[in-house]
Scaffold this motif. Structure first.
Motif, PDB file in Angstrom:
ATOM      1  N   LEU A  53       0.821  -1.211   0.000  1.00  0.00           N
ATOM      2  CA  LEU A  53       0.000   0.000   0.000  1.00  0.00           C
ATOM      3  C   LEU A  53       0.858   1.266   0.000  1.00  0.00           C
ATOM      4  CD1 LEU A  53      -2.786   1.310   0.105  1.00  0.00           C
ATOM      5  CD2 LEU A  53      -2.648   1.166   2.605  1.00  0.00           C
ATOM      6  N   VAL A  54       1.882   1.282   0.836  1.00  0.00           N
ATOM      7  CA  VAL A  54       2.754   2.462   0.895  1.00  0.00           C
ATOM      8  C   VAL A  54       3.426   2.708  -0.450  1.00  0.00           C
ATOM      9  CG1 VAL A  54       4.929   3.325   1.886  1.00  0.00           C
ATOM     10  CG2 VAL A  54       3.142   2.425   3.384  1.00  0.00           C
ATOM     11  N   ALA A  74       2.431   1.682  -3.409  1.00  0.00           N
ATOM     12  CA  ALA A  74       1.417   2.051  -4.402  1.00  0.00           C
ATOM     13  C   ALA A  74       1.081   3.537  -4.299  1.00  0.00           C
ATOM     14  CB  ALA A  74       0.159   1.207  -4.214  1.00  0.00           C
ATOM     15  N   LEU A  75       0.938   4.028  -3.081  1.00  0.00           N
ATOM     16  CA  LEU A  75       0.617   5.435  -2.900  1.00  0.00           C
ATOM     17  C   LEU A  75       1.814   6.343  -3.187  1.00  0.00           C
ATOM     18  CD1 LEU A  75      -1.671   5.198   0.257  1.00  0.00           C
ATOM     19  CD2 LEU A  75      -2.354   5.359  -2.153  1.00  0.00           C
ATOM     20  N   LEU A  76       3.010   5.915  -2.780  1.00  0.00           N
ATOM     21  CA  LEU A  76       4.206   6.716  -3.072  1.00  0.00           C
ATOM     22  C   LEU A  76       4.471   6.837  -4.568  1.00  0.00           C
ATOM     23  CD1 LEU A  76       6.795   5.607  -0.351  1.00  0.00           C
ATOM     24  CD2 LEU A  76       5.744   7.857  -0.619  1.00  0.00           C
ATOM     25  N   ASP A  81       2.222   6.606  -6.805  1.00  0.00           N
ATOM     26  CA  ASP A  81       0.995   7.122  -7.403  1.00  0.00           C
ATOM     27  C   ASP A  81       0.393   6.136  -8.402  1.00  0.00           C
ATOM     28  OD1 ASP A  81      -0.965   9.031  -7.409  1.00  0.00           O
ATOM     29  OD2 ASP A  81      -0.034  10.262  -8.957  1.00  0.00           O
ATOM     30  N   PRO A 122      -2.342   4.182  -8.182  1.00  0.00           N
ATOM     31  CA  PRO A 122      -3.776   4.276  -8.482  1.00  0.00           C
ATOM     32  C   PRO A 122      -4.093   5.353  -9.523  1.00  0.00           C
ATOM     33  CG  PRO A 122      -3.455   4.069  -6.120  1.00  0.00           C
ATOM     34  CD  PRO A 122      -2.092   4.271  -6.738  1.00  0.00           C
ATOM     35  N   ASP A 123      -3.397   6.465  -9.443  1.00  0.00           N
ATOM     36  CA  ASP A 123      -3.612   7.527 -10.425  1.00  0.00           C
ATOM     37  C   ASP A 123      -3.168   7.070 -11.813  1.00  0.00           C
ATOM     38  OD1 ASP A 123      -4.391  10.223 -11.148  1.00  0.00           O
ATOM     39  OD2 ASP A 123      -2.245  10.643 -11.384  1.00  0.00           O
ATOM     40  N   TRP A 160     -10.613   3.021  -4.811  1.00  0.00           N
ATOM     41  CA  TRP A 160     -10.137   2.478  -3.538  1.00  0.00           C
ATOM     42  C   TRP A 160     -10.341   0.975  -3.459  1.00  0.00           C
ATOM     43  CZ3 TRP A 160      -6.761   5.157  -1.143  1.00  0.00           C
ATOM     44  CH2 TRP A 160      -6.780   6.530  -1.278  1.00  0.00           C
ATOM     45  N   THR A 195      -7.735  -0.579  -5.690  1.00  0.00           N
ATOM     46  CA  THR A 195      -6.425  -0.461  -5.034  1.00  0.00           C
ATOM     47  C   THR A 195      -6.287  -1.516  -3.942  1.00  0.00           C
ATOM     48  OG1 THR A 195      -6.286   1.898  -5.534  1.00  0.00           O
ATOM     49  CG2 THR A 195      -4.915   1.078  -3.723  1.00  0.00           C
TER      50      THR A 195
END
Length: 146
Positions: free
Chosen positions: A97-98, A100-102, A104, A106-107, A121, A124
């Motif tokens: 998760l970290v 994936a968000l770092l 980006d 999902p974008d 969400w 993701t």
């Protein structure tokens, strides 16, 4: 003569750090792979839940069945669940998760293709379960080897 390896009976922060290194190491390539995000889009939520169960089974087997020097009944526990196992699950899902968000992800893989709202969400979360299958192997291996 080689001394036998003696394991510390208590879970330490250093153990969690080892898991984190292994978890991040194997999670990275799967977070940035378009195929993983495509699989996640096509997964039913039940499949994601079953995949999370597979992650837990792999983690438990790696910690307590493959490594016969550990006994889950003698380890520190919270609500009957060994802290080492809880840490492993947190690292396995959290590292994916970290990253994936770092990165980006999902974008890049969802929003830029027109997906919005809750669906981003949910997808993701499904992608995280896929990546966690690999992350748990790295995290458990690092915990057992070091």
């Amino acid at each position: 003569m080689k001394r036998p390896r003696v394991r510390r009976p208590n879970f330490r922060i250093a153990d969690s750090a080892q898991q984190t290194v292994g978890g991040f190491l194997l999670a990275g390539p799967f977070v940035v792979t378009e195929e993983v995000w495509g699989l996640a889009q096509g997964m039913h939520p039940i499949q994601a839940i079953l995949t999370a169960g597979v992650v837990a089974a792999i983690g438990y087997a790696a910690l307590y069945r493959a490594d016969t020097g550990r006994d889950p009944d003698t380890e520190q526990a919270v609500a009957g669940i060994p802290i080492r196992f809880l840490s492993l699950m947190t690292v396995s899902f959290g590292s994916v998760l970290v990253l994936a968000l770092l990165f980006d992800a999902p974008d890049t893989f969802l929003i830029n293709q027109g997906m919005t709202g809750r669906e981003v969400w949910v997808t993701t979360a499904k992608a995280v379960t896929i990546g966690a299958v690999f992350s748990v192997v790295g995290a458990a291996t690092a915990d057992s080897v070091f």
